[in-house]
Enzyme design. Structure first.
Site, PDB file in Angstrom:
ATOM      1  N   ASN A 109      45.795 -19.703 -66.676  1.00  0.00           N
ATOM      2  CA  ASN A 109      45.975 -19.115 -65.341  1.00  0.00           C
ATOM      3  C   ASN A 109      44.955 -19.652 -64.340  1.00  0.00           C
ATOM      4  O   ASN A 109      45.303 -19.982 -63.202  1.00  0.00           O
ATOM      5  CB  ASN A 109      45.894 -17.586 -65.415  1.00  0.00           C
ATOM      6  N   THR A 154      65.270 -28.202 -17.390  1.00  0.00           N
ATOM      7  CA  THR A 154      65.112 -26.806 -17.836  1.00  0.00           C
ATOM      8  C   THR A 154      66.533 -26.288 -17.980  1.00  0.00           C
ATOM      9  O   THR A 154      67.426 -26.698 -17.223  1.00  0.00           O
ATOM     10  CB  THR A 154      64.327 -25.936 -16.823  1.00  0.00           C
ATOM     11  N   HIS A 155      66.752 -25.440 -18.954  1.00  0.00           N
ATOM     12  CA  HIS A 155      68.119 -24.955 -19.286  1.00  0.00           C
ATOM     13  C   HIS A 155      69.045 -26.123 -19.591  1.00  0.00           C
ATOM     14  O   HIS A 155      70.262 -26.012 -19.414  1.00  0.00           O
ATOM     15  CB  HIS A 155      68.726 -24.116 -18.153  1.00  0.00           C
ATOM     16  N   SER A 277      79.465 -46.596 -38.658  1.00  0.00           N
ATOM     17  CA  SER A 277      80.560 -45.716 -39.070  1.00  0.00           C
ATOM     18  C   SER A 277      81.551 -46.537 -39.876  1.00  0.00           C
ATOM     19  O   SER A 277      81.706 -47.737 -39.646  1.00  0.00           O
ATOM     20  CB  SER A 277      81.233 -45.142 -37.827  1.00  0.00           C
ATOM     21  N   ASN A 285      74.410 -45.315 -34.924  1.00  0.00           N
ATOM     22  CA  ASN A 285      74.057 -43.891 -35.008  1.00  0.00           C
ATOM     23  C   ASN A 285      72.572 -43.654 -35.306  1.00  0.00           C
ATOM     24  O   ASN A 285      71.928 -44.468 -35.949  1.00  0.00           O
ATOM     25  CB  ASN A 285      74.901 -43.224 -36.098  1.00  0.00           C
ATOM     26  N   TYR A 317      48.400 -12.285 -63.011  1.00  0.00           N
ATOM     27  CA  TYR A 317      49.332 -13.407 -63.207  1.00  0.00           C
ATOM     28  C   TYR A 317      50.716 -12.919 -63.609  1.00  0.00           C
ATOM     29  O   TYR A 317      50.860 -12.017 -64.438  1.00  0.00           O
ATOM     30  CB  TYR A 317      48.803 -14.356 -64.301  1.00  0.00           C
ATOM     31  N   GLN A 322      54.911 -19.662 -61.325  1.00  0.00           N
ATOM     32  CA  GLN A 322      55.182 -21.057 -61.713  1.00  0.00           C
ATOM     33  C   GLN A 322      56.186 -21.712 -60.751  1.00  0.00           C
ATOM     34  O   GLN A 322      56.112 -22.903 -60.466  1.00  0.00           O
ATOM     35  CB  GLN A 322      55.735 -21.071 -63.135  1.00  0.00           C
ATOM     36  N   LYS A 325      55.594 -24.085 -57.585  1.00  0.00           N
ATOM     37  CA  LYS A 325      55.496 -25.554 -57.652  1.00  0.00           C
ATOM     38  C   LYS A 325      56.826 -26.202 -57.263  1.00  0.00           C
ATOM     39  O   LYS A 325      56.848 -27.226 -56.591  1.00  0.00           O
ATOM     40  CB  LYS A 325      55.079 -25.984 -59.070  1.00  0.00           C
TER      41      LYS A 325
HETATM   42  N1  ARG Z   1      53.076 -23.321 -66.142  1.00  0.00           N
HETATM   43  C1  ARG Z   1      52.333 -22.146 -65.844  1.00  0.00           C
HETATM   44  C2  ARG Z   1      52.300 -21.891 -64.353  1.00  0.00           C
HETATM   45  O1  ARG Z   1      52.488 -22.771 -63.587  1.00  0.00           O
HETATM   46  C3  ARG Z   1      50.937 -22.287 -66.342  1.00  0.00           C
HETATM   47  C4  ARG Z   1      50.263 -20.985 -66.555  1.00  0.00           C
HETATM   48  C5  ARG Z   1      50.822 -20.317 -67.742  1.00  0.00           C
HETATM   49  N2  ARG Z   1      50.231 -19.050 -67.953  1.00  0.00           N
HETATM   50  C6  ARG Z   1      50.827 -18.095 -68.692  1.00  0.00           C
HETATM   51  N3  ARG Z   1      50.190 -16.986 -68.801  1.00  0.00           N
HETATM   52  N4  ARG Z   1      52.000 -18.285 -69.231  1.00  0.00           N
HETATM   53  O2  ARG Z   1      52.114 -20.772 -63.944  1.00  0.00           O
END
Ligand code: ARG
Length: 430
Positions: A109, A154-155, A277, A285, A317, A322, A325
């Site tokens: 974590n 404007t407008h 086109s 374009n 956590y 996750q 990402k």
């Molecule tokens: N892949 C996990 C994430 O991005 C990593 C951390 C995992 N931690 C856990 N307690 N499962 O969060």
């Protein structure tokens, strides 16, 4: 194989569902994961949890992994959950038992948190560098075309004379605000979560100031729960900064699409920068700017995605985090691509001359004619009414001489001051 192996392997479907895109996305975290581990084990040695010999064995092995990452040879193997597991397995595979010691006082974590903070710092720096390049191009174009007039609207109705100097310069100055947002996001990312472990700290006497220094963070997150809370919060700040830049860039892309429209035809690009086109042989374009506009609109939506993904999560956590990402990683790359494409395209922009000579812009000079009467002593409201009545009765004849009067004020772009502003803001960045 799992780091948390206790004698059973999870169901394959469960593994696939929970690992999601980590094996691919975590590759972008690999170099930071190694960097974080190097700082962590140096600190473990300083507090007696590793011997000097162990550290001297581990550091070169991590350095070797770092080099493999830079050479593009690093992958996360089938059955390995994430980058954190992969690095630890590689160390254990190469060094034996000493590899198993690096995780004392740490959890994935805080490990993923530290990776993300280091990653966002670099991404924000790269975005800021791309913004600066676009800024420089816009200032250069603004200076170069400062005397070329265009209609101001404007407008979306013809309003008053404007210039290409003003138009380019407007986007340059607008980007200075966005760099303030990037700076804020950078400062929020620039804090050390390492040592917060699973989110509640460790009973080992971890030296968090030491890892803060080694990783070049401005501060630690002192409170270990706050450190864990920063997952999601950092992403919100980054998403807001991305949205700020994307909003400016999307607006610029829209202007270019409009000015390229044949009914305006204020700007054009060399043929090879336009698209065709499949049925209409005459088309050139502006697809580049349309894709840019679309991407920039989407990039503004990620703030909502991050907000909804993290809304009402319990403290500590949760695996939902996750998925942040999946949202942020493609976004930082896409924004950089859009910025660099804008800089590239604008390097080739062509601008039409004498746009305002077209009679459709006659009324653009009414305010100048009112002002001329005011300078001759007529009260403003009377002058306004006189010119207004002329327009109404079809008797208005623009005094095109005022092009030049007006140019005086339009030419005062203060681009040097805008450049100073950008430099000052950038000085506080990173
Ligand atoms: N892949 C996990 C994430 O991005 C990593 C951390 C995992 N931690 C856990 N307690 N499962 O969060």
């Amino acid at each position: 194989m799992k780091l948390w192996n206790k004698g059973f392997e999870p169901d394959k479907n469960i593994e696939q569902f929970t690992v999601g895109r980590d094996r691919e996305l975590d590759l972008r975290l690999a170099r930071y994961d190694v960097q974080g581990s190097m700082a962590h084990i140096s600190m473990l040695e300083s507090i007696g949890l590793l011997t000097k010999d162990e550290l001297d064995t581990l550091l070169p092995a991590l350095q070797q992994i770092a080099e493999e990452i830079e050479r593009g040879e690093f992958t996360i193997e089938e059955g390995v959950e994430d980058v954190h597991s992969q690095v630890e397995f590689m160390l254990t595979g190469r060094l034996g038992d000493v590899g198993k010691k690096i995780h004392s006082g740490r959890s994935r974590n805080d490990q993923v948190l530290v990776d993300l903070k280091l990653f966002f710092r670099d991404e924000l720096k790269e975005i800021a560098a791309s913004v600066k390049q676009l800024f420089d191009r816009l200032i250069e174009l603004s200076d170069k075309h400062k005397d070329r007039l265009m209609p101001g609207y404007t407008h979306l109705q013809v309003a008053m004379p404007s210039s290409f100097g003003l138009w380019f310069g407007a986007y340059a100055e607008s980007l200075t605000d966005d760099v303030q947002m990037l700076t804020a996001a950078y400062n929020i990312a620039n804090q050390n979560p390492l040592g917060s472990a699973a989110g509640y700290g460790s009973s080992f006497p971890l030296d968090r100031e030491m890892t803060t220094g080694l990783l070049g963070f401005e501060w630690p997150h002192y409170n270990v729960v706050a450190a864990q809370m920063s997952r999601g919060k950092t992403e919100k700040a980054v998403a807001a900064a991305i949205a700020a830049v994307a909003s400016t860039l999307g607006h610029l892309a829209m202007d270019v699409c409009l000015w390229m429209c044949n009914n305006f035809a204020f700007v054009s690009f060399p043929d090879e920068l336009t698209t065709g086109s499949s049925i209409m042989p005459h088309k050139k374009n502006p697809d580049v700017f349309e894709i840019m506009r679309g991407k920039c609109n989407r990039l503004q939506a990620i703030q909502n995605e991050v907000a909804l993904l993290t809304a009402n999560l319990p403290l500590g956590y949760n695996r939902d985090l996750q998925l942040l990402k999946d949202i942020l990683f493609p976004a930082t790359s896409e924004l950089k691509e859009c910025l660099d494409m804008a800089t590239y395209m604008l390097g080739e922009i062509r601008i039409k001359d004498n746009i305002l000579d077209d009679p459709r812009y006659d009324y653009i000079f009414t305010v100048e004619d009112v002002n001329r009467l005011v300078l001759q002593g007529m009260p403003f409201r009377d002058a306004y009414r006189k010119i207004g009545m002329d327009v109404q009765e079809g008797k208005y004849n623009p005094n095109r001489e005022v092009h030049h009067t007006h140019l005086g004020s339009l030419g005062n772009l203060a681009n040097d001051r805008i450049k100073e502003k950008m430099d000052t803001i950038l000085k506080h960045f990173g």
